[in-house]
Design a protein around this motif. Structure first.
Motif, PDB file in Angstrom:
ATOM      1  N   SER B  99      13.447  21.187   7.044  1.00  0.00           N
ATOM      2  CA  SER B  99      13.766  20.676   5.728  1.00  0.00           C
ATOM      3  C   SER B  99      12.752  21.306   4.918  1.00  0.00           C
ATOM      4  O   SER B  99      12.074  22.153   5.392  1.00  0.00           O
ATOM      5  CB  SER B  99      13.621  19.067   5.891  1.00  0.00           C
ATOM      6  OG  SER B  99      12.103  18.936   6.454  1.00  0.00           O
ATOM      7  N   THR B 100      12.692  20.928   3.479  1.00  0.00           N
ATOM      8  CA  THR B 100      11.770  21.520   2.750  1.00  0.00           C
ATOM      9  C   THR B 100      10.234  21.261   3.310  1.00  0.00           C
ATOM     10  O   THR B 100       9.506  22.356   3.339  1.00  0.00           O
ATOM     11  CB  THR B 100      11.984  20.809   1.380  1.00  0.00           C
ATOM     12  OG1 THR B 100      13.309  21.006   1.034  1.00  0.00           O
ATOM     13  CG2 THR B 100      10.868  21.491   0.525  1.00  0.00           C
ATOM     14  N   ARG B 101      10.080  20.113   3.586  1.00  0.00           N
ATOM     15  CA  ARG B 101       8.637  20.000   4.255  1.00  0.00           C
ATOM     16  C   ARG B 101       8.408  20.295   5.756  1.00  0.00           C
ATOM     17  O   ARG B 101       7.423  20.736   5.845  1.00  0.00           O
ATOM     18  CB  ARG B 101       8.158  18.512   4.016  1.00  0.00           C
ATOM     19  CG  ARG B 101       9.015  17.517   4.786  1.00  0.00           C
ATOM     20  CD  ARG B 101       8.660  16.119   4.325  1.00  0.00           C
ATOM     21  NE  ARG B 101       7.987  15.179   5.338  1.00  0.00           N
ATOM     22  CZ  ARG B 101       8.099  13.801   5.473  1.00  0.00           C
ATOM     23  NH1 ARG B 101       8.002  13.307   4.342  1.00  0.00           N
ATOM     24  NH2 ARG B 101       7.552  13.325   6.619  1.00  0.00           N
ATOM     25  N   ARG B 103       9.747  22.981   6.923  1.00  0.00           N
ATOM     26  CA  ARG B 103       9.284  24.574   6.864  1.00  0.00           C
ATOM     27  C   ARG B 103       7.847  24.933   6.573  1.00  0.00           C
ATOM     28  O   ARG B 103       7.261  25.683   7.002  1.00  0.00           O
ATOM     29  CB  ARG B 103      10.354  25.234   5.766  1.00  0.00           C
ATOM     30  CG  ARG B 103      11.575  25.597   6.154  1.00  0.00           C
ATOM     31  CD  ARG B 103      12.282  26.303   4.768  1.00  0.00           C
ATOM     32  NE  ARG B 103      13.659  26.466   5.190  1.00  0.00           N
ATOM     33  CZ  ARG B 103      14.630  26.091   4.252  1.00  0.00           C
ATOM     34  NH1 ARG B 103      14.116  25.505   3.018  1.00  0.00           N
ATOM     35  NH2 ARG B 103      15.944  26.368   4.314  1.00  0.00           N
ATOM     36  N   ASP B 104       7.484  23.667   5.417  1.00  0.00           N
ATOM     37  CA  ASP B 104       5.909  24.119   5.078  1.00  0.00           C
ATOM     38  C   ASP B 104       5.010  23.742   6.069  1.00  0.00           C
ATOM     39  O   ASP B 104       4.018  24.474   6.452  1.00  0.00           O
ATOM     40  CB  ASP B 104       6.003  22.863   3.869  1.00  0.00           C
ATOM     41  CG  ASP B 104       4.561  23.107   3.326  1.00  0.00           C
ATOM     42  OD1 ASP B 104       4.201  23.996   2.543  1.00  0.00           O
ATOM     43  OD2 ASP B 104       3.836  22.051   3.378  1.00  0.00           O
ATOM     44  N   ALA B 107       5.342  26.459   8.744  1.00  0.00           N
ATOM     45  CA  ALA B 107       4.586  27.735   8.561  1.00  0.00           C
ATOM     46  C   ALA B 107       3.090  27.703   8.389  1.00  0.00           C
ATOM     47  O   ALA B 107       2.325  28.494   9.087  1.00  0.00           O
ATOM     48  CB  ALA B 107       5.052  28.046   6.862  1.00  0.00           C
ATOM     49  N   MET B 119      11.959  30.596  11.912  1.00  0.00           N
ATOM     50  CA  MET B 119      12.313  29.648  10.637  1.00  0.00           C
ATOM     51  C   MET B 119      13.687  29.486  10.629  1.00  0.00           C
ATOM     52  O   MET B 119      14.406  30.403  10.662  1.00  0.00           O
ATOM     53  CB  MET B 119      11.588  30.291   9.447  1.00  0.00           C
ATOM     54  CG  MET B 119      11.493  29.398   8.365  1.00  0.00           C
ATOM     55  SD  MET B 119      10.521  27.884   8.904  1.00  0.00           S
ATOM     56  CE  MET B 119       8.601  28.733   8.321  1.00  0.00           C
ATOM     57  N   ASP B 120      14.294  28.298  10.420  1.00  0.00           N
ATOM     58  CA  ASP B 120      15.891  28.205  10.193  1.00  0.00           C
ATOM     59  C   ASP B 120      16.457  28.545  11.189  1.00  0.00           C
ATOM     60  O   ASP B 120      17.644  28.959  11.092  1.00  0.00           O
ATOM     61  CB  ASP B 120      16.083  28.935   8.955  1.00  0.00           C
ATOM     62  CG  ASP B 120      16.049  28.115   7.586  1.00  0.00           C
ATOM     63  OD1 ASP B 120      16.347  26.910   7.655  1.00  0.00           O
ATOM     64  OD2 ASP B 120      15.428  28.737   6.766  1.00  0.00           O
TER      65      ASP B 120
END
Lengths: 260, 321
Positions: B99-101, B103-104, B107, B119-120
């Motif tokens: 999700s957005t967070r 991925r953050d 990383a 990622m993804d």
């Protein structure tokens, strides 16, 4: 306010990307190379912050010699100087390796703020900003569509799933860009002329005290690339009227595709 | 090799995200494959009431990191705590929902732990001991198989990429002692549109492009609502100001994989196709029989979307009684 922008040159999103005969790498021979669109937002935002608060904008990139074209474009937009790390030993390192290189460059210059694209549209890794901030032991905020700086703090409006969040951080900090942050300016002819007199420092790894070993070996290895599976040919729904077509489609989705 | 698989179960305001269950399902699958066990990690404030749910999704151990400092997602405190859990659990694989967070977090953790991240990821497989993840690059126009070398191997799984499997785990609950560690970020506020289904998690998306001719997406919204889905948009519709950036599907927007994607008045620019080509079934409705979108669709209708979409809505109501 000295600002560093992390920039990557990538194939434009209209480019056709082929697969090489080895089945492991992609073909980018005939593509048009551009500044990664998210990095373009970063350059624009850096220029606006500099114009409001003073200071200088430095573009930092890792790439082949060709990447200097992208830096030159950023200089023509109004950035002050560029640093390009170009080294055969850097070409095969993974995202973490590139982040090591960028953070080493950053630790040798003065900055209050670093801006990076949320992702590069070639490897779609969403990694660089966070990894560089981590290596510099600095806070970061992701997917920022609005920012406000006051004194030595920055407040960022960030996209989160289903909405947005406002996060505050002391400077120095790093943030990554989201669409909506700004509308990047077009390069003007006077801008291009001015950019010719600005400097781009092209350095090898050795010049910044790194070598292939210190970057670390690649932890991510591409073993193959392929095109996504092709769909069967499209079934065109026929009918005498729009009504008949709608009925036919719903029937197909319900009975054949079973998604309704 | 450790046989512990750790999956982060993302929750917001006491509700698990769909991708939390998907992360656990993938974690369970990996644990079964390597003969290991699955630990689920929930982070938040006052979340012990919901954590028990994860047993039904295959968690052998449920690790609860419950602390006021974790009430809202902040990269630094979340990274500190997850890194501590990794230190104590020593998993060989860490699954996080992309999700957005997510991925953050993935990383920053990857840099903190000096660990490889896919990622993804769309799917994973093992070749002996080696974990290979398939992930999209170039906006999904190319799929890359990447081998992750290091520990733990972080798999950030794309929402809607794996199906949720209900499988009972042991479900032993363990409270983790949270140390927020060194932090700099301060949460100010958040604004969530709770009524709207997040595009990346939606099962049905009805998307509109330039053919809409204006900001009136009501025909698409009516169909999307009826199907329990949500509305998306092409870049040109967003650039025209008809829809917010958050609705944009495509290479510079969101990448989606719903069960059903209905593209209305959308030409099918390569950047848009990149963002939706992994949808299970694609329907295209366009006036132009030569539109590129038909080459990527399963079903196509040539016609006026303003006529056809409401008729589809009516027909769905009719068959669903």
């Amino acid at each position: 306010m000295n600002i560093a922008v992390l920039l990557k040159q990538v194939p434009s999103t209209e480019s056709y990307i082929g697969i090489s005969d080895d089945g492991v790498s992609v073909q980018t021979d005939n593509v048009k190379w551009v500044i990664n669109p998210y990095d373009e937002f970063a350059v624009e935002e850096a220029l606006r912050i500099r114009d409001a608060h003073g200071g200088a904008v430095t573009i930092v990139s890792v790439g082949t010699g060709k990447a200097s074209e992208a830096i030159r474009t950023a200089l023509a937009m109004g950035a002050d100087k560029g640093i390009l790390i170009s080294d055969p030993a850097a070409e095969n390192c993974d995202g973490s390796g590139v982040a090591r290189i960028l953070s080493t460059v950053l630790s040798s210059i003065e900055f209050d703020l670093v801006i990076a694209g949320q992702r590069a549209v070639d490897d779609d890794n969403f990694l660089m900003g966070a990894a560089v901030a981590e290596f510099l032991d600095m806070p970061h905020m992701s997917m920022v569509f609005k920012q406000e700086i006051s004194g030595d703090r920055i407040q960022c409006h960030c996209t989160v799933d289903g909405g947005s969040a406002v996060i505050e951080s002391p400077l120095p900090a790093l943030f990554t860009t989201q669409r909506g942050l700004n509308e990047p300016r077009y390069v003007s002819l006077p801008g291009i002329m001015k950019a010719k007199r600005k400097s781009i420092d092209i350095k090898a790894l050795g010049d910044i005290g790194l070598d292939a070993d210190t970057i670390g070996r690649s932890k991510i290895k591409i073993v193959s690339v392929k095109f996504p599976p092709q769909r069967a040919a499209c079934t065109m729904i026929q009918g005498d009227s729009d009504q008949a077509k709608a009925v036919e489609l719903v029937k197909a989705l319900h009975e054949q595709a079973k998604v309704l | 090799m450790s046989t512990i698989i750790l999956a982060v179960a993302e929750q917001i305001d006491g509700v698990f995200r769909k991708v939390a269950y998907e992360s656990l399902s993938l974690g369970r699958q990996i644990a079964d494959e390597v003969g290991g066990s699955l630990s689920a990690l929930v982070l938040g404030s006052e979340i012990d009431a919901i954590a028990g749910k994860l047993k039904a999704y295959g968690a052998d151990k449920i690790i609860i990191a419950d602390d006021p400092s974790l009430e809202n997602y902040l990269t630094d405190v979340y990274t500190n705590v997850v890194a501590d859990v990794v230190e104590s659990e020593q998993p060989s694989v860490l699954v996080i929902g992309a999700s957005t967070r997510g991925r953050d977090l993935a990383a920053r953790l990857s840099a903190r732990l000096n660990a490889p991240v896919a990622m993804d990821a769309l799917q994973i497989r093992f070749d002996g001991d080696q974990l290979i993840a398939t992930r999209p690059v170039y906006g999904g126009r190319i799929l890359a198989d990447v081998l992750l070398d290091g520990s733990p191997r972080i798999v950030a799984i794309r929402p809607n990429a794996v199906s949720i499997s209900g499988s009972e785990g042991i479900g032993a609950v363990e409270m983790f002692t949270v140390n927020p560690g060194k932090t700099a970020l301060k949460f100010v506020k958040k604004t969530l549109d709770t009524g709207k289904i997040e595009l990346t998690e939606a099962d049905v998306i009805v998307s509109g492009g330039r053919g809409l001719g204006g900001a009136d997406f009501s025909a698409l919204e009516a169909l999307a609502d009826l199907l329990g889905g949500t509305v998306g948009a092409s870049r040109s519709a967003v650039d025209e100001g008809w829809r917010p950036h958050s609705d944009q599907v495509g290479q510079t927007g969101k990448t989606v994989s719903p069960a059903l994607y209905i593209a209305c008045g959308l030409s099918g620019a390569i950047q848009h196709l990149a963002g939706m080509s992994t949808s299970k079934i694609i329907v295209a409705i366009n006036k132009d029989p030569e539109a590129q979108i038909f080459s990527k669709a399963d079903y196509g209708i040539v016609g006026d979307l303003f006529e056809i979409v409401p008729l589809i809505t009516r027909e769905v109501i009719r068959i669903k009684g």
